[in-house]
Design a protein around this motif. Sequence first.
Motif, PDB file in Angstrom:
ATOM      1  N   THR A   1       0.823  -1.203   0.000  1.00 50.56           N
ATOM      2  CA  THR A   1       0.000   0.000   0.000  1.00 50.56           C
ATOM      3  C   THR A   1       0.858   1.254   0.000  1.00 50.56           C
ATOM      4  O   THR A   1       0.519   2.252  -0.639  1.00 50.56           O
ATOM      5  CB  THR A   1      -0.919  -0.004   1.230  1.00 50.56           C
ATOM      6  OG1 THR A   1      -1.623  -1.238   1.293  1.00 50.56           O
ATOM      7  CG2 THR A   1      -1.928   1.136   1.149  1.00 50.56           C
TER       8      THR A   1
ATOM      9  N   ARG B   1      -7.241   9.298  -1.054  1.00 51.31           N
ATOM     10  CA  ARG B   1      -7.751   7.933  -0.942  1.00 51.31           C
ATOM     11  C   ARG B   1      -6.611   6.955  -0.662  1.00 51.31           C
ATOM     12  O   ARG B   1      -6.734   6.061   0.191  1.00 51.31           O
ATOM     13  CB  ARG B   1      -8.468   7.534  -2.229  1.00 51.31           C
ATOM     14  CG  ARG B   1      -9.085   6.132  -2.169  1.00 51.31           C
ATOM     15  CD  ARG B   1      -9.706   5.757  -3.508  1.00 51.31           C
ATOM     16  NE  ARG B   1     -10.412   4.497  -3.406  1.00 51.31           N
ATOM     17  CZ  ARG B   1      -9.852   3.290  -3.446  1.00 51.31           C
ATOM     18  NH1 ARG B   1      -8.531   3.204  -3.592  1.00 51.31           N
ATOM     19  NH2 ARG B   1     -10.567   2.200  -3.339  1.00 51.31           N
ATOM     20  N   ALA B   2      -5.513   7.111  -1.376  1.00 53.31           N
ATOM     21  CA  ALA B   2      -4.381   6.220  -1.168  1.00 53.31           C
ATOM     22  C   ALA B   2      -3.828   6.344   0.251  1.00 53.31           C
ATOM     23  O   ALA B   2      -3.452   5.351   0.872  1.00 53.31           O
ATOM     24  CB  ALA B   2      -3.289   6.502  -2.193  1.00 53.31           C
TER      25      ALA B   2
ATOM     26  N   SER C   1      -5.530   7.166   2.933  1.00 53.66           N
ATOM     27  CA  SER C   1      -6.484   6.525   3.838  1.00 53.66           C
ATOM     28  C   SER C   1      -6.355   5.007   3.775  1.00 53.66           C
ATOM     29  O   SER C   1      -6.418   4.321   4.797  1.00 53.66           O
ATOM     30  CB  SER C   1      -7.912   6.957   3.485  1.00 53.66           C
ATOM     31  OG  SER C   1      -8.091   8.343   3.680  1.00 53.66           O
ATOM     32  N   VAL C   2      -6.165   4.488   2.564  1.00 56.55           N
ATOM     33  CA  VAL C   2      -5.983   3.050   2.427  1.00 56.55           C
ATOM     34  C   VAL C   2      -4.709   2.600   3.138  1.00 56.55           C
ATOM     35  O   VAL C   2      -4.664   1.546   3.778  1.00 56.55           O
ATOM     36  CB  VAL C   2      -5.955   2.662   0.937  1.00 56.55           C
ATOM     37  CG1 VAL C   2      -5.540   1.204   0.753  1.00 56.55           C
ATOM     38  CG2 VAL C   2      -7.319   2.882   0.303  1.00 56.55           C
TER      39      VAL C   2
ATOM     40  N   THR D   1       0.759   6.727  -6.766  1.00 53.51           N
ATOM     41  CA  THR D   1      -0.321   7.702  -6.940  1.00 53.51           C
ATOM     42  C   THR D   1       0.203   9.126  -6.910  1.00 53.51           C
ATOM     43  O   THR D   1      -0.211   9.980  -7.694  1.00 53.51           O
ATOM     44  CB  THR D   1      -1.376   7.492  -5.837  1.00 53.51           C
ATOM     45  OG1 THR D   1      -1.862   6.151  -5.893  1.00 53.51           O
ATOM     46  CG2 THR D   1      -2.541   8.452  -6.012  1.00 53.51           C
TER      47      THR D   1
ATOM     48  N   ALA E   1      -7.769  13.937  -4.780  1.00 59.29           N
ATOM     49  CA  ALA E   1      -8.677  12.919  -4.268  1.00 59.29           C
ATOM     50  C   ALA E   1      -8.022  11.543  -4.311  1.00 59.29           C
ATOM     51  O   ALA E   1      -8.156  10.748  -3.385  1.00 59.29           O
ATOM     52  CB  ALA E   1      -9.981  12.930  -5.080  1.00 59.29           C
ATOM     53  N   ARG E   2      -7.284  11.278  -5.405  1.00 58.89           N
ATOM     54  CA  ARG E   2      -6.613   9.982  -5.504  1.00 58.89           C
ATOM     55  C   ARG E   2      -5.555   9.835  -4.426  1.00 58.89           C
ATOM     56  O   ARG E   2      -5.393   8.767  -3.827  1.00 58.89           O
ATOM     57  CB  ARG E   2      -5.987   9.819  -6.888  1.00 58.89           C
ATOM     58  CG  ARG E   2      -7.005   9.661  -8.005  1.00 58.89           C
ATOM     59  CD  ARG E   2      -6.335   9.138  -9.268  1.00 58.89           C
ATOM     60  NE  ARG E   2      -5.284  10.033  -9.757  1.00 58.89           N
ATOM     61  CZ  ARG E   2      -5.484  11.038 -10.598  1.00 58.89           C
ATOM     62  NH1 ARG E   2      -6.716  11.278 -11.039  1.00 58.89           N
ATOM     63  NH2 ARG E   2      -4.479  11.783 -11.013  1.00 58.89           N
TER      64      ARG E   2
ATOM     65  N   GLN F   1      -5.338   2.575   6.802  1.00 60.18           N
ATOM     66  CA  GLN F   1      -6.195   1.416   7.090  1.00 60.18           C
ATOM     67  C   GLN F   1      -5.361   0.143   7.173  1.00 60.18           C
ATOM     68  O   GLN F   1      -5.523  -0.677   8.093  1.00 60.18           O
ATOM     69  CB  GLN F   1      -7.268   1.279   6.011  1.00 60.18           C
ATOM     70  CG  GLN F   1      -8.234   0.137   6.233  1.00 60.18           C
ATOM     71  CD  GLN F   1      -9.183  -0.044   5.062  1.00 60.18           C
ATOM     72  OE1 GLN F   1      -8.753  -0.097   3.913  1.00 60.18           O
ATOM     73  NE2 GLN F   1     -10.476  -0.123   5.339  1.00 60.18           N
TER      74      GLN F   1
ATOM     75  N   ALA G   1      -5.882  -1.407  -2.245  1.00 61.77           N
ATOM     76  CA  ALA G   1      -5.212  -0.461  -3.125  1.00 61.77           C
ATOM     77  C   ALA G   1      -4.364  -1.127  -4.191  1.00 61.77           C
ATOM     78  O   ALA G   1      -3.625  -0.469  -4.893  1.00 61.77           O
ATOM     79  CB  ALA G   1      -4.321   0.478  -2.308  1.00 61.77           C
TER      80      ALA G   1
END
Length: 480
Positions: free
Chosen positions: A302, A354-355, A357-358, A309, A350-351, A361, A467
């Motif tokens: 990830t 998101r990356a 947050s992943v 990204t 945004a990408r 996580q 991801a």
Amino acid sequence: MRNFSPSWQPGRKPGLSRAAAAAGALLLAGCASFSGDGGFGPVAQTAQARLGHEVVWTRSDAAQATVGRRVAELLQQPLTLEAAVQLALLNNRGLQAAFFELGIAEADLVQAGRLPNPGFSFGRMTQGDEIELERGLHLNLARLLAMPLLQQVEQRRFGQVQARAAASVLDLAAQTRKAWVLAVAAEESVRYSTQVMQAAEASADLARRMAEVGNFNKLQRAREQGFYAEAALGAARAQQARRAARERLTRLLGLWGSQTDFRLPDRLPDLPERPRDLPDVERLAIEQRLDVQGARLAVAQTASNLGLTRTTRFVNVLELGLSRNSSNEAPTQRGWEVGFELPLFDWGGARVARAESVYMQALHGAAQTAIDARSEVREAYGTYRSAWDIARHHRDEIVPLRQRIAEENVLRYNGMLIGVFELLADARAQIASVNGAIDALRDFWLSQADLDMALVGKPGLLAAPAAAPAAASPGDAAAH
């Protein structure tokens, strides 16, 4: 009007020849190939190192035939515990289906290492007597530049699939061990339940005959009949448990047809003289558990995806094109062009968010996996030690004590100090104590299988992170 061939022949120019040769060399270097064993080698090594058994990926009819002969050999003798594990590893079709995940992951890895196909365009336009032919060759530079990153991502994902396959092997072995223990214990329970029922039946029949001649009252006869009814019910339940345990073992072994008539040993293995001493069981779990290793790999993958990204947040589409336009009214045009996306409305934030947050996580998920691993292995080891103590108590205390009581009662019966009903009741109690010892021994072997699996980890926790890219383009990788 002149006729023009639609084929483009850049070899006529020395410079273009050298460029084509360089492109061809790059193309050959970028053509990744499949491995000889499909990545199955580490899985087989794990099975051999941790289980001492052979595991085969049957990808051909010849391999399937070899496995069939080996299965037939194993079924010729009563299945011991280790023979049952070996049979399951060779013959379980669900395990074979899990192995083909390796083929899928390796195909994705090879695809990530291959150069993107160039695009070719051809156009023909007329204006009066003028004929114009347009030819274009396009190459996705963004995909080409991102190839090393994409290969690293797919390599990590392929490693995760290998870890899941190895964990599936170990999980099947643990399930087979437990199913074998339950099936053999159920066979023993049926035998002893039948003996209890026979003793109760003899007692009930004697009570009936004594009541018929007036030497037994109705209460005494009803009590003996009640013992017999309960014993018959217990025997029926033991038969049902034996069928269920045997069918579960049959499914894990992958047997069908006449193969389901396999034989099992008459009794469980003896209790070890000493239990396993694991003072550093938590450290072993963190070092050995495949789900912990998979969680670490997921975090690394990830993080790599996050870097990809961020790298491609602005340059999502980048193409290089070569063109050659010819006309019967003008000299031939040759040139090149580069196309890319202008980040006017979407800056890729945004990408990236998101990356990130992943990634967080996956990071917290890995921490929770480590916490669960420590707790699970402590629980499994505690259960294992308690089960060993209980089984030893049955073996060394309860069963011998019941045996001495039975011997003393036989002496008293021979001396006419007790009656036959007291002797039969004591026989039932002795058989029940042996049945309890069987249950305790069964629980010990089940707890050992659970401990072995707790030191390995659960395959379900080895899933790839959300991801992981599909490796179509950098933009697609960022979107995933």
